[in-house]
Design a protein around this motif. Structure first.
Motif, short mmCIF file in Angstrom:
data_model
loop_
_atom_site.label_atom_id
_atom_site.label_comp_id
_atom_site.label_asym_id
_atom_site.label_seq_id
_atom_site.Cartn_x
_atom_site.Cartn_y
_atom_site.Cartn_z
N MET A 1 -112.16 -24.96 -73.55
CA MET A 1 -110.99 -24.09 -73.41
C MET A 1 -110.83 -23.17 -74.62
O MET A 1 -109.82 -22.50 -74.76
N ARG B 1 -106.47 -31.69 -58.10
CA ARG B 1 -107.82 -31.75 -58.65
C ARG B 1 -108.15 -33.07 -59.32
O ARG B 1 -109.31 -33.46 -59.39
N ILE B 2 -107.14 -33.74 -59.86
CA ILE B 2 -107.42 -34.93 -60.66
C ILE B 2 -106.90 -36.21 -60.01
O ILE B 2 -107.63 -37.18 -59.85
N GLN C 1 -108.89 -39.16 -56.90
CA GLN C 1 -109.11 -40.54 -57.35
C GLN C 1 -108.30 -41.52 -56.51
O GLN C 1 -108.74 -42.64 -56.25
N LEU D 1 -105.18 -29.87 -71.09
CA LEU D 1 -106.10 -28.80 -70.72
C LEU D 1 -105.37 -27.64 -70.05
O LEU D 1 -105.97 -26.63 -69.72
N GLY D 2 -104.08 -27.81 -69.80
CA GLY D 2 -103.28 -26.72 -69.27
C GLY D 2 -103.07 -26.74 -67.77
O GLY D 2 -102.54 -25.79 -67.20
N PHE D 3 -103.49 -27.83 -67.10
CA PHE D 3 -103.27 -27.91 -65.66
C PHE D 3 -101.78 -27.97 -65.35
O PHE D 3 -101.03 -28.64 -66.06
N TYR E 1 -118.81 -42.16 -57.48
CA TYR E 1 -118.75 -41.99 -58.93
C TYR E 1 -118.55 -43.30 -59.69
O TYR E 1 -118.53 -43.31 -60.91
N GLN F 1 -101.86 -28.56 -59.83
CA GLN F 1 -103.32 -28.62 -60.07
C GLN F 1 -103.76 -30.02 -60.44
O GLN F 1 -104.81 -30.50 -60.02
N ARG G 1 -115.37 -31.04 -73.57
CA ARG G 1 -114.35 -30.62 -72.61
C ARG G 1 -113.20 -29.91 -73.31
O ARG G 1 -112.71 -28.89 -72.82
N ALA G 2 -112.79 -30.45 -74.46
CA ALA G 2 -111.70 -29.81 -75.21
C ALA G 2 -112.15 -28.44 -75.72
O ALA G 2 -111.40 -27.47 -75.66
N LYS H 1 -109.20 -19.41 -65.50
CA LYS H 1 -109.71 -18.46 -64.50
C LYS H 1 -111.03 -17.79 -64.93
O LYS H 1 -111.25 -16.61 -64.68
N LEU I 1 -111.61 -39.05 -69.69
CA LEU I 1 -112.46 -38.20 -68.84
C LEU I 1 -112.02 -38.39 -67.40
O LEU I 1 -111.40 -39.39 -67.06
N PHE I 2 -112.37 -37.41 -66.54
CA PHE I 2 -112.03 -37.53 -65.13
C PHE I 2 -113.18 -38.25 -64.43
O PHE I 2 -114.28 -37.70 -64.30
N PRO I 3 -112.96 -39.50 -63.99
CA PRO I 3 -114.07 -40.32 -63.50
C PRO I 3 -114.73 -39.80 -62.23
O PRO I 3 -115.87 -40.12 -61.95
N HIS I 4 -113.98 -39.00 -61.45
CA HIS I 4 -114.52 -38.55 -60.16
C HIS I 4 -115.33 -37.27 -60.30
O HIS I 4 -115.84 -36.76 -59.30
N LEU I 5 -115.44 -36.74 -61.51
CA LEU I 5 -116.19 -35.51 -61.72
C LEU I 5 -117.39 -35.77 -62.60
O LEU I 5 -117.33 -36.60 -63.52
N GLN J 1 -104.97 -39.92 -67.37
CA GLN J 1 -105.50 -38.85 -66.54
C GLN J 1 -104.52 -37.67 -66.50
O GLN J 1 -104.92 -36.51 -66.55
N GLU K 1 -113.98 -27.79 -65.22
CA GLU K 1 -112.80 -27.81 -64.35
C GLU K 1 -111.63 -26.98 -64.91
O GLU K 1 -111.08 -26.13 -64.21
N ALA K 2 -111.28 -27.22 -66.17
CA ALA K 2 -110.13 -26.49 -66.74
C ALA K 2 -110.43 -25.01 -66.95
O ALA K 2 -109.60 -24.17 -66.59
N ALA L 1 -110.19 -23.57 -63.37
CA ALA L 1 -108.89 -23.67 -62.69
C ALA L 1 -107.75 -23.09 -63.52
O ALA L 1 -106.82 -22.50 -62.98
N VAL L 2 -107.81 -23.28 -64.81
CA VAL L 2 -106.67 -22.88 -65.66
C VAL L 2 -106.91 -21.53 -66.32
O VAL L 2 -106.08 -20.63 -66.25
#
Lengths: 214, 259
Positions: free
Chosen positions: B170, A132-133, A137, A122-124, A213, A128, B166-167, B124, B105-109, A115, B117-118, B121-122
């Motif tokens: 960006m 966010r991640i 969770q 992704l650049g977080f 989820y 962040q 997702r990749a 903008k 992957l982000f399981p909560h999204l 994660q 998300e990216a 957030a990243v």
């Protein structure tokens, strides 16, 4: 019997309000403090991490009652004199923050390394990634242990009786001594049970919401 | 064909060691714009580590890495490696997309939020714009109907297609694929390979670490064979697969094709 209970009800309710006050103050302050301590504990900056490690050891390693006595009776020796209620709240917040810190640390560290990597590519930023991640969770995973602590806290509030704060158990004991009956104990038990049941339901609801989820 | 194109990514003599184990022993590689490069080789040959170094998931011990001619990491006079400052590093690394073997992957999204998300957030980008682009990408990978689903409800192949979307969200200059089908059931690899094949057709710049030899041969403009932390041989797929010059390549291909 019913009449007697009704007659002591106002004083028990008054005590319950104090109990709830300590509970709410402790939860509201110790959860964020615990999160902050958890981040310090997992910090790569060793002195900080170690200092928090010692703090957690001290606060989890000694009785809460002793900590309560220390804050109320001990701190005046260092020139800090506190009223009963603030002393009780400070002792509770410091103690519970230590437990929450360890729960949060475990929750954060239980999140898969992938994660962090997924977020990083992704650049977080670190912040962040956490907000966010990782934390959303972790929240789901810490709910059960946090719920345990919250329920323990409801009952721990009875300890402040020892420094003379007029909470539920103290109100009960006064009634018992005055009227030479044990019925008030049963009434108090019902009050505690109602509070813990409400908490149990609340956490069940939260677990369902945060676990949508899965 | 790519002689005049710019190097999207360039690694020079990179070394990586874990303790006493040297995983990369001086690997150099340049990928031109529009090029699809497949990296093959036995397990433990350093293929994945190479990719992870290129997108800054691992730090290198020696050598240099450039993205569009700007340094991520470079050697100083005394031979040690210096990385670009944090902010610049993140900015450069955003130009590379990464697709993991384990999806991540982000399981909560939801699927859509995983993708937006990216950018929001990243990068903008506005929410509306990000969502529109995400929907285009979902259409591309054939998962428009899954946009509000959580990853736990997807098959492995679907998860990996979302990860690719997702990749791409960006708008990377190059996408790195780290064994994108290795965690999938055999019947699900096809749908993922099809998506990558489409990207190759659109001249997306890519490095694909893979065990799918047939796929590497078909899609790649260039194949790199790695063994024991080194690039042993590289060339056009037709040359590598039919007439390898090196003994180690021949022996590896012999084993893989026997399987």
């Amino acid at each position: 019997m019913i009449e007697y209970i009704l007659s002591i009800l106002p004083s028990l309710l008054e005590g319950t309000l104090v109990t709830l006050e300590i509970f709410v103050i402790t939860i509201v302050c110790s959860l964020p403090l615990g999160l902050l301590l958890a981040f310090c504990r997992i910090s790569r900056y060793k002195p900080l991490s170690n200092a928090v490690g010692v703090y957690i050891w001290l606060l989890r390693g000694t009785p809460l009652l002793l900590q309560l006595f220390f804050v109320y009776y001990g701190l005046p020796n260092f020139g800090i004199t506190l009223e009963r209620m603030p002393a009780a709240c400070i002792a509770f917040v410091l103690n519970y923050a230590a437990y929450f810190a360890e729960i949060f640390r475990g929750g954060i560290q239980s999140i898969d390394k992938g994660q962090y990597e997924g977020a990083k590519v992704l650049g977080f930023t670190y912040l962040q990634t956490m907000l966010r991640i990782i934390l959303p969770q972790s929240a789901r995973r810490v709910l059960a242990p946090v719920s345990n602590e919250a329920i323990t806290l409801v009952k721990d509030t009875a300890l402040v009786y020892a420094i003379g704060v007029g909470e539920l158990l103290r109100a009960t004991k006064i009634a018992v001594s005055r009227d030479a009956v044990t019925t008030p104990f049963l009434a108090a038990a019902v009050f505690y049970l109602v509070m813990t049941l409400a908490l149990t339901r609340l956490f069940e609801h939260l677990e369902e919401r945060f676990g949508a989820y899965e | 064909m790519y002689v005049d194109a710019m190097n999207v990514i360039e690694a020079k003599n990179i070394h990586k060691r874990y303790g006493s184990l040297e995983v990369l022993k001086g690997v150099s590689l340049a990928v031109k714009e529009g090029e699809a490069v497949a990296v093959i080789g036995p397990s433990g040959s350093g293929k994945s580590t190479l990719l992870r170094c290129l997108c800054n998931l691992e730090t290198i011990d020696m050598g240099s890495i450039y993205i569009e001619n700007e340094p991520i990491a470079y050697e100083t006079g005394d031979g040690s490696v210096r990385y670009a400052p944090d902010r610049q590093l993140r900015k450069l690394c955003r130009k590379t997309g990464m697709v993991f073997q384990s999806f991540n992957l982000f399981p909560h999204l939801t699927v859509l939020k995983n993708i937006t998300e990216a950018p929001i957030a990243v990068a903008k980008v506005g929410r509306k714009e990000a969502e529109e682009y995400a929907l285009q990408l979902l259409e591309k990978v054939g998962l428009t109907d899954k946009k509000d689903t959580y990853p736990s409800r997807l098959s492995g192949g679907q998860k990996q297609r979302v990860a690719i979307a997702r990749a791409l969200a960006m708008k990377p200059k190059i996408v790195l694929f780290d064994e994108p089908t290795s965690a999938l059931d055999p019947e699900l690899t096809g749908e993922v390979l099809n998506v990558i094949r489409d990207l190759a057709r659109e001249n997306m710049t890519m490095i694909i670490v893979t065990h799918e030899m047939g796929f590497a041969r078909e899609v790649a403009d260039r194949v790199i064979f790695m063994d024991e932390g080194e690039i042993v041989e590289e060339g056009k797929p037709s040359a590598i697969f039919t007439a390898p010059r090196m003994k180690r390549t021949e022996s590896f291909l012999g084993k893989v094709i026997c399987l």
